[in-house]
Design an enzyme around this catalytic site. Structure first.
Site, mmCIF file in Angstrom:
data_model
loop_
_atom_site.group_PDB
_atom_site.id
_atom_site.type_symbol
_atom_site.label_atom_id
_atom_site.label_comp_id
_atom_site.label_asym_id
_atom_site.label_seq_id
_atom_site.Cartn_x
_atom_site.Cartn_y
_atom_site.Cartn_z
ATOM 1 N N GLY A 137 0.812 -1.205 0.000
ATOM 2 C CA GLY A 137 0.000 0.000 0.000
ATOM 3 C C GLY A 137 0.842 1.251 0.000
ATOM 4 O O GLY A 137 2.014 1.239 -0.381
ATOM 5 N N SER A 138 0.252 2.314 0.471
ATOM 6 C CA SER A 138 0.871 3.633 0.396
ATOM 7 C C SER A 138 1.777 3.908 1.587
ATOM 8 O O SER A 138 1.907 3.101 2.507
ATOM 9 C CB SER A 138 -0.224 4.693 0.354
ATOM 10 O OG SER A 138 -0.826 4.807 1.626
ATOM 11 N N SER A 139 2.337 5.100 1.573
ATOM 12 C CA SER A 139 3.201 5.515 2.676
ATOM 13 C C SER A 139 2.408 5.737 3.960
ATOM 14 O O SER A 139 2.983 5.942 5.019
ATOM 15 C CB SER A 139 3.969 6.785 2.303
ATOM 16 O OG SER A 139 3.048 7.810 1.973
ATOM 17 N N GLY A 140 1.089 5.691 3.886
ATOM 18 C CA GLY A 140 0.254 5.803 5.080
ATOM 19 C C GLY A 140 0.406 4.631 6.029
ATOM 20 O O GLY A 140 -0.043 4.674 7.176
ATOM 21 N N LYS A 185 8.447 1.396 3.698
ATOM 22 C CA LYS A 185 7.191 1.366 4.472
ATOM 23 C C LYS A 185 7.330 0.509 5.724
ATOM 24 O O LYS A 185 6.965 0.926 6.817
ATOM 25 C CB LYS A 185 6.043 0.842 3.612
ATOM 26 C CG LYS A 185 5.553 1.782 2.557
ATOM 27 C CD LYS A 185 4.338 1.227 1.860
ATOM 28 C CE LYS A 185 4.696 0.162 0.891
ATOM 29 N NZ LYS A 185 5.016 0.522 -0.441
#
Length: 145
Positions: A63-66, A92
């Site tokens: 997924g994202s850097s979140g 990540k």
């Protein structure tokens, strides 16, 4: 049976507890509920399972850097895993482990997802890059090759 896996320490510290193993990568944003420490990604093999107080063993982050923000929230809310052991080191997963502030080890000499089973007792030494596994049964020689 006791087995040692050697790898790269990502976050120093020492923790031990029951393993929770996923063969699938884990998404932070939309994949976990930081308030409960539960995997909420509907098609994930651990859907509905809580990782709070467990040694989380998984291939890595997706997924994202979140991802790191969601795992940091688990620390702030008291729902974080005890430690993290992951196969693939990425920005990540590394940042997520750092902000969660739990001992973490990656890049091990053998794939931890193949060696460790849910329920095994695991000690994670993030300073030394050492993961010690005490198995719970069902041990076959193939598991440790």
């Amino acid at each position: 049976m006791i087995i040692e896996l050697r790898g790269r320490g990502i976050v120093p510290g020492l923790a031990e507890g029951e393993a929770l193993v996923s063969r699938e990568t884990i998404s932070g944003w939309g994949g976990i509920d930081p308030a409960t420490g539960t995997v909420i990604e509907r098609r994930h093999e651990l859907f509905g399972v809580c990782f709070t107080g467990k040694v989380l063993v998984f291939p890595g982050a997706k997924g994202s850097s979140g991802w790191s923000g969601f795992f940091q929230s688990t620390r702030l809310l008291g729902t974080a895993p005890l430690a993290m052991v992951f196969t693939t080191l990425s920005t990540k997963s590394a940042l997520g482990a750092v902000v969660t502030r739990v001992p973490a080890v990656s890049e091990l000499d053998r794939d931890p997802v193949e060696i460790i089973q849910t329920g095994d007792h695991v000690t994670v030494d993030g300073r030394r890059g050492l993961v010690t596994v005490t198995t719970t049964g069902g041990d076959t020689p193939e598991r440790f090759r």
